[in-house]
Scaffold this motif. Structure first.
Motif, PDB file in Angstrom:
ATOM      1  N   PHE A   1       0.999  -1.196  -0.111  1.00  0.00           N
ATOM      2  CA  PHE A   1       0.186   0.003   0.000  1.00  0.00           C
ATOM      3  C   PHE A   1       0.964   1.220   0.057  1.00  0.00           C
ATOM      4  CE2 PHE A   1      -2.862  -3.174   0.408  1.00  0.00           C
ATOM      5  CZ  PHE A   1      -3.184  -3.448   1.517  1.00  0.00           C
ATOM      6  N   THR A   2       1.301   1.785  -1.443  1.00  0.00           N
ATOM      7  CA  THR A   2       2.306   2.802  -1.265  1.00  0.00           C
ATOM      8  C   THR A   2       1.725   4.099  -1.831  1.00  0.00           C
ATOM      9  OG1 THR A   2       2.795   2.078  -3.549  1.00  0.00           O
ATOM     10  CG2 THR A   2       4.262   1.506  -1.638  1.00  0.00           C
ATOM     11  N   SER A   3       0.539   4.067  -2.024  1.00  0.00           N
ATOM     12  CA  SER A   3      -0.487   5.230  -2.552  1.00  0.00           C
ATOM     13  C   SER A   3      -1.680   5.543  -1.510  1.00  0.00           C
ATOM     14  CB  SER A   3      -1.163   5.002  -3.747  1.00  0.00           C
ATOM     15  OG  SER A   3      -2.106   3.877  -3.854  1.00  0.00           O
ATOM     16  N   ARG A   4      -2.180   6.554  -1.679  1.00  0.00           N
ATOM     17  CA  ARG A   4      -3.307   7.117  -0.593  1.00  0.00           C
ATOM     18  C   ARG A   4      -4.643   7.330  -1.531  1.00  0.00           C
ATOM     19  NH1 ARG A   4      -4.684  12.134  -1.078  1.00  0.00           N
ATOM     20  NH2 ARG A   4      -5.872  11.808   0.736  1.00  0.00           N
TER      21      ARG A   4
ATOM     22  N   LEU B   1     -10.242   3.117   7.433  1.00  0.00           N
ATOM     23  CA  LEU B   1     -10.093   1.718   6.714  1.00  0.00           C
ATOM     24  C   LEU B   1      -8.588   1.698   6.642  1.00  0.00           C
ATOM     25  CD1 LEU B   1     -13.028   1.960   4.381  1.00  0.00           C
ATOM     26  CD2 LEU B   1     -12.872   0.233   6.151  1.00  0.00           C
ATOM     27  N   ASP B   2      -7.826   2.548   6.162  1.00  0.00           N
ATOM     28  CA  ASP B   2      -6.289   2.586   5.748  1.00  0.00           C
ATOM     29  C   ASP B   2      -5.452   2.053   6.888  1.00  0.00           C
ATOM     30  OD1 ASP B   2      -7.041   3.357   3.386  1.00  0.00           O
ATOM     31  OD2 ASP B   2      -6.198   5.247   3.629  1.00  0.00           O
ATOM     32  N   ARG B   3      -5.927   2.503   8.145  1.00  0.00           N
ATOM     33  CA  ARG B   3      -5.087   1.811   9.311  1.00  0.00           C
ATOM     34  C   ARG B   3      -4.887   0.758   9.773  1.00  0.00           C
ATOM     35  NH1 ARG B   3      -7.304   4.600  14.961  1.00  0.00           N
ATOM     36  NH2 ARG B   3      -6.211   6.406  14.016  1.00  0.00           N
TER      37      ARG B   3
ATOM     38  N   GLY C   1     -15.567   5.699   2.357  1.00  0.00           N
ATOM     39  CA  GLY C   1     -14.098   5.294   2.190  1.00  0.00           C
ATOM     40  C   GLY C   1     -14.173   3.442   1.691  1.00  0.00           C
ATOM     41  N   SER C   2     -13.392   2.948   1.104  1.00  0.00           N
ATOM     42  CA  SER C   2     -13.273   1.666   0.592  1.00  0.00           C
ATOM     43  C   SER C   2     -11.889   0.995   1.076  1.00  0.00           C
ATOM     44  CB  SER C   2     -13.639   1.561  -0.981  1.00  0.00           C
ATOM     45  OG  SER C   2     -13.685  -0.006  -1.072  1.00  0.00           O
ATOM     46  N   ASP C   3     -11.850  -0.224   1.408  1.00  0.00           N
ATOM     47  CA  ASP C   3     -10.596  -0.875   1.955  1.00  0.00           C
ATOM     48  C   ASP C   3      -9.503  -1.028   0.839  1.00  0.00           C
ATOM     49  OD1 ASP C   3      -9.047  -2.748   3.462  1.00  0.00           O
ATOM     50  OD2 ASP C   3     -10.515  -2.726   4.706  1.00  0.00           O
ATOM     51  N   PRO C   4      -8.358  -0.508   1.019  1.00  0.00           N
ATOM     52  CA  PRO C   4      -7.306  -0.759   0.085  1.00  0.00           C
ATOM     53  C   PRO C   4      -7.062  -2.460   0.162  1.00  0.00           C
ATOM     54  CG  PRO C   4      -6.376   0.071   2.236  1.00  0.00           C
ATOM     55  CD  PRO C   4      -7.863   0.104   2.509  1.00  0.00           C
ATOM     56  N   ARG C   5      -7.534  -3.188   0.843  1.00  0.00           N
ATOM     57  CA  ARG C   5      -7.082  -4.631   0.965  1.00  0.00           C
ATOM     58  C   ARG C   5      -8.160  -5.366  -0.136  1.00  0.00           C
ATOM     59  NH1 ARG C   5      -7.387  -2.185   5.557  1.00  0.00           N
ATOM     60  NH2 ARG C   5      -5.508  -1.951   6.955  1.00  0.00           N
TER      61      ARG C   5
END
Length: 546
Positions: A8-11, A465-467, A531-535
């Motif tokens: 996860f290198t972007s935001r 969600l990013d945490r 928000g939507s989960d980066p996973r």
């Protein structure tokens, strides 16, 4: 094109809108929900449209062969409704039968005896019937189109599909029907599912009877019998969803709502009750001090959930007592701020699912928190011949221990992992957030961590969600705590010093920590933040106008 799915290198920025938002783990499913909103549908219509599209685009997580639960917030009454769309055990599935056949305390993961009646189809139909505005033909139309014309498979979905193609799909009856010549589709490869398109079309025209009494039902019974199971046409025809009173607790001015047992949502509420007296906002989010408290509260909550969660038709569950502040006060005494408790047991209250989750809030403020799942990927991997979906293995969560509240029994619903969530403001019952985190026993843990991020830290949905997350792994002792990459190494070491058995997790292992969606409503502007989960492969999207 290949990419590392779990770096996860972007935001992402939160999606902000006045006109309605859909958030899900597949962009094509989000687009289906938005299309239904644009046709005049509301949150209920769009949620079912999104769920059906997810059944097409993410069949390794959800589908017609699975179950569903729903929390619906009706803006006009400011009331939350709960739908239990989980299926029941076959009439012939008795503990005596399983004992005679030599099973131990649990069923094998993919055995045909783990197939309970799939409840998703009825849940879709019942949600639209009670709260929707559009006919099923329009609601299911986008999913039919995706299944018939085909869709490009998303990267994470492709990865999980390829793994399943070499496990349960490879050995299950007709499992290869959900592969491309025995392999899972690659990212970007088109997958068509004409059998599922036909099934969805029949349901859109005939309603749920097409699934529970018609040709689809006969195909389900035939393949279960071929695999060695005991599900019958009578079991399918007898199925019905149930509308139930949701359960809730207050936490720092917010009502948090879950579906009642047989779901495990009560675990998230128990943990919130335990944490309410701590000043979490004064502790750094990823500090060992805060994470220790969250982990210990979650362990205590799981101990109670494992003991008490069962089908309430078959077992008395003391919900009022379990969710009382007094009970939380007694259980809180077991939390040592300095040390992990290695021997957590359930309390005695005093008297007095690989899964997809989606969230929809429409322009009128109605909200639908919806979750749909096969369990363990493609479930059993068993496919009713020609219909394009696999059958769940929810019965794996039954206990085969005589006398256990969750003991297997005919017509009984098993302990269920899938749980949607909703939150309203205590002062006026206005919508605070529509949210959920999918992923087996991670789900109440995800609900807890997202709730704390939203309330104590006042993060926007995407940041919440990013945490990085922790996950107490599904182990009887609850002694192993997985810690996601991004949690400081110093924190991991400090938790180990407190007595936690920690396991750092990075790379593809991060799927352990679930995949969530959150839509928050600003009370002053009435603006939606999502928000939507980066996973996952998904996103949150909005309509441009009402």
């Amino acid at each position: 094109m290949e990419s590392n799915l779990f770096e996860f290198t972007s935001r992402r920025s939160p999606v902000i809108s006045r006109y309605g938002i859909v958030a899900a783990s597949q962009p094509l499913a989000v687009a289906a929900g938005l299309k239904v909103l644009s046709m005049g549908g509301n949150a209920a219509d769009a949620a079912v449209a999104t769920a059906a599209a997810l059944a097409v685009t993410e069949p390794g997580s959800t589908g017609l062969g699975g179950d569903a639960f729903c929390l619906y917030y009706e803006a006009s009454t400011r009331k939350v409704y709960a739908l239990n769309g989980s299926g029941r055990a076959p009439a012939a599935l008795t503990l005596e039968r399983l004992e005679a056949e030599g099973f131990g305390q649990t069923l094998p993961r993919f055995h045909p005896y783990t197939i309970t009646v799939p409840g998703a189809c009825a849940a879709w139909c019942d949600t639209v019937e009670r709260f929707g505005r559009l006919p099923l033909l329009k609601v299911l139309g986008p999913a039919v189109e995706l299944a018939h014309e085909g869709f490009p498979v998303a990267p994470q979905t492709a990865y999980l599909w390829q793994r399943a193609a070499t496990s349960q799909l490879a050995s299950a009856v007709n499992g290869l029907e959900l592969t491309l010549n025995g392999r899972g589709p690659r990212a970007g490869e088109i997958f068509r599912n004409p059998g599922l398109a036909q099934a969805l079309t029949m349901i859109a025209i005939e309603g749920k009877d097409a699934f529970y009494r018609g040709a689809i039902a006969h195909a389900i019974v035939e393949v279960v019998r071929e695999a060695g199971g005991c599900l019958t046409l009578e079991d399918l025809a007898a199925h019905e969803s149930t509308w139930e009173e949701p359960i809730s607790v207050t936490y720092h001015g917010v009502h948090f709502w879950e579906c009642p047992p047989n779901g495990q949502g009560i675990a998230a509420l128990l943990a919130l009750n335990l944490l309410e007296t701590y000043d979490l906002h004064r502790l750094d989010a990823l500090s060992p001090e805060r994470l220790h408290l969250l982990i210990e509260a979650m362990r205590l909550a799981f101990a109670d959930a494992r003991h008490y969660v069962a089908d309430p038709v078959f077992a008395r569950i003391p919900l009022e007592e379990l969710l009382s502040k007094e009970y939380a006060g007694e259980r809180r005494k077991l939390i040592d701020p300095a040390r992990a408790n290695p021997a957590v047991r359930h309390g005695v209250p005093f008297a007095s699912s690989d899964t997809v989750y989606l969230a929809v809030v429409d322009a009128q403020g109605n909200a639908c928190s919806f979750i749909n799942s096969n369990y363990m990927g493609f479930g059993t991997g068993i496919v009713p011949r020609g219909w394009g979906f696999s059958l769940q293995n929810r019965g794996h969560n039954f206990s085969l221990i005589p006398g256990h509240p969750n003991q297997v029994a005919p017509f009984k619903r098993p302990y269920h992992t899938i749980i949607p969530a909703m939150a309203t403001r205590e002062e006026d019952n206005s919508l605070f957030a529509c949210y959920g985190v999918m992923g087996g026993f991670m789900q109440p843990q995800g609900h807890l961590q997202v709730a704390v991020a939203l309330v104590d830290d006042q993060l926007d949905p995407q940041a919440a969600l990013d945490r990085p997350r922790f996950c107490i792994e599904p182990d009887e002792s609850g002694s192993v705590v997985a810690l996601e990459e991004g949690i400081p190494v110093k924190t991991m070491a400090a938790l180990a010093d407190r007595g936690h058995h920690v396991r750092p997790v990075s790379g593809v292992g991060r799927t352990l920590f679930g995949r969530g969606q959150v839509i928050y409503r600003d009370p002053e502007q009435g603006v939606l933040w999502a928000g939507s989960d980066p996973r996952a492969d998904g996103c949150a999207m909005t309509l441009g106008s009402s």
